[in-house]
Design an enzyme around this catalytic site. Structure first.
Site, PDB file in Angstrom:
ATOM      1  N   GLU A 165      30.183 -18.703  33.104  1.00  0.00           N
ATOM      2  CA  GLU A 165      29.627 -17.539  32.400  1.00  0.00           C
ATOM      3  C   GLU A 165      30.502 -17.165  31.187  1.00  0.00           C
ATOM      4  OE1 GLU A 165      29.183 -17.801  35.785  1.00  0.00           O
ATOM      5  OE2 GLU A 165      27.052 -18.015  35.354  1.00  0.00           O
ATOM      6  N   GLY A 172      46.159 -27.484  29.901  1.00  0.00           N
ATOM      7  CA  GLY A 172      45.841 -27.742  28.496  1.00  0.00           C
ATOM      8  C   GLY A 172      46.927 -27.308  27.541  1.00  0.00           C
ATOM      9  N   ASP A 230      45.739 -33.234  27.765  1.00  0.00           N
ATOM     10  CA  ASP A 230      45.237 -32.028  27.073  1.00  0.00           C
ATOM     11  C   ASP A 230      44.307 -32.293  25.887  1.00  0.00           C
ATOM     12  OD1 ASP A 230      47.090 -30.763  28.795  1.00  0.00           O
ATOM     13  OD2 ASP A 230      48.681 -30.971  27.316  1.00  0.00           O
ATOM     14  N   GLU A 252      45.070 -22.417  30.360  1.00  0.00           N
ATOM     15  CA  GLU A 252      46.496 -22.189  30.631  1.00  0.00           C
ATOM     16  C   GLU A 252      47.198 -21.476  29.463  1.00  0.00           C
ATOM     17  OE1 GLU A 252      48.606 -25.903  30.558  1.00  0.00           O
ATOM     18  OE2 GLU A 252      50.377 -25.057  31.488  1.00  0.00           O
TER      19      GLU A 252
HETATM   20  O1  F6P Z   1      50.661 -31.936  28.744  1.00  0.00           O
HETATM   21  C1  F6P Z   1      50.179 -31.998  30.023  1.00  0.00           C
HETATM   22  C2  F6P Z   1      50.513 -30.747  30.806  1.00  0.00           C
HETATM   23  O2  F6P Z   1      50.015 -30.902  32.110  1.00  0.00           O
HETATM   24  C3  F6P Z   1      50.010 -29.453  30.184  1.00  0.00           C
HETATM   25  O3  F6P Z   1      48.646 -29.222  30.435  1.00  0.00           O
HETATM   26  C4  F6P Z   1      50.931 -28.459  30.819  1.00  0.00           C
HETATM   27  O4  F6P Z   1      51.086 -27.320  29.998  1.00  0.00           O
HETATM   28  C5  F6P Z   1      52.225 -29.210  30.915  1.00  0.00           C
HETATM   29  O5  F6P Z   1      51.900 -30.590  30.889  1.00  0.00           O
HETATM   30  C6  F6P Z   1      53.033 -28.908  32.145  1.00  0.00           C
HETATM   31  O6  F6P Z   1      54.233 -29.600  32.058  1.00  0.00           O
HETATM   32  P1  F6P Z   1      55.322 -29.719  33.211  1.00  0.00           P
HETATM   33  O7  F6P Z   1      55.026 -30.954  33.979  1.00  0.00           O
HETATM   34  O8  F6P Z   1      56.614 -29.825  32.484  1.00  0.00           O
HETATM   35  O9  F6P Z   1      55.212 -28.486  34.057  1.00  0.00           O
END
Ligand code: F6P
Length: 322
Positions: A191, A174, A131, A227
């Site tokens: 955009e 992210g 991220d 996200e």
């Molecule tokens: O920190 C990396 C990440 O992929 C984030 O972008 C996302 O919010 C999170 O980990 C998802 O985590 P998990 O594997 O616990 O679903």
């Protein structure tokens, strides 16, 4: 000069990232080259508490630099968040003779490393999340691969979006940060780019923008949504209803965390892994490895955890113009 540590432990924690294997490989090989014993700890802090600890040699890390994921596996541990869990973690390190620990992970993993440091374990953190949301560094392992993976996926969605003259909302990872969204937004010529750090939830402005672009002859409209904002599917429904333009949401998800690491991720992760070993060998602990203003460096972990970070304003401004 004699090494200040005799045995190093290495673990990966939190979300995995392409390039973590390169970092593990570098820790093991740099350690072995200095005559330091290296112990691999499987499944992050959860594995530490379960004593999933095994000695690694140069051979244990053959053929991994090009692989995504982490050969040490990763986990998020509830038990390790408690003071008792952290105390036990430090005791287990001591029991296995681990006098230096390299933790590859994100903010949560740094917190764990800091807790172990308070219990007397010499720790060094390496920034691991895709991220890019660690304030003490301009580079985190896996970000480069993740944005390239997402960029390629978005190019593909763009093709079909253009053919069907649709609007596409593409949600990228992210967590609460918008770095992946911003980079993809610029790289894919989106955009609209919606970042948690900047979004004002004015959906009408997006709708007006889509209508205006369509009037000007744009056959598609790409919106990159982070996200941290989420809700892409319901957003697509509302936009379609308001504009009369077919709108689809695509959530890229975990594909962004996998795949062969890019050259940059392999090289930077390798440098960071070797640097973590140097720091421990010098007897320095409670540090985090960092890449700042073009230089690999390190900071005190407690100071690093207090640092703040924001989207670079100039990049955001430019993304709006382009
Ligand atoms: O920190 C990396 C990440 O992929 C984030 O972008 C996302 O919010 C999170 O980990 C998802 O985590 P998990 O594997 O616990 O679903």
């Amino acid at each position: 000069m004699e090494n200040a540590v005799k045995t190093i432990g290495v673990l990966t924690s939190g979300g995995d990232a392409p390039g973590m294997n390169a970092a593990i490989r570098a820790v093991v090989r740099a350690g072995v080259a200095k005559g330091i014993r290296v112990m691999g700890i499987r499944r992050g802090y959860a594995g530490l508490l379960n004593e999933e600890i095994e000695e690694m040699t140069s051979r244990s890390v053959s053929e991994i630099i090009q692989k995504g994921g982490t050969i040490l596996y990763t986990a998020r541990s509830e038990e390790f968040r408690s003071p008792e869990g952290q105390k036990l973690g430090a005791e287990i390190c001591r029991k296995h003779g681990i006098d230096g620990l390299v933790v590859i992970g994100g903010d949560g993993s740094y917190k764990g490393a800091a807790a172990l440091a308070k219990h007397g374990i010499t720790t060094v953190g390496i920034p691991g999340p895709i991220d890019l949301d660690i304030a003490s560094t301009d580079y985190t392992i896996g970000f480069d691969t993740a944005v390239n993976t997402a960029m390629e996926a978005i190019d593909k969605i763009r093709d079909t979006s253009t053919s069907h003259e649709r609007c596409s909302i593409i949600e990228v990872m992210g967590r609460n940060a918008g770095y992946i969204a911003l980079w993809c937004g610029i790289a894919n010529g989106a955009e609209d780019i919606l970042l948690p750090e900047r979004y004002d939830y004015n959906e009408q402005a997006i709708i007006n923008h889509i209508i205006e672009k369509r009037k000007n002859g744009k056959s598609h409209h790409i919106i990159i949504n982070a996200e941290g904002i989420g809700h892409s599917t319901s957003m697509a429904r509302r936009i379609e209803a308001a504009t009369g333009i077919e709108t689809r949401a695509s959530i890229l998800g975990y594909m962004q965390r996998g795949g062969r690491p890019t050259c940059r991720d392999r090289v930077y992760a390798s440098v960071m892994g070797a640097k973590a070993v140097d720091i421990l060998a010098e007897g320095r602990g409670s540090r985090v490895v960092s890449y700042r203003d073009g230089v690999f460096t390190d900071y005190d972990i407690f100071e690093a955890m207090e640092m703040q970070k924001d989207i670079p304003e100039d990049q955001y401004r430019i993304s709006k113009i382009l």
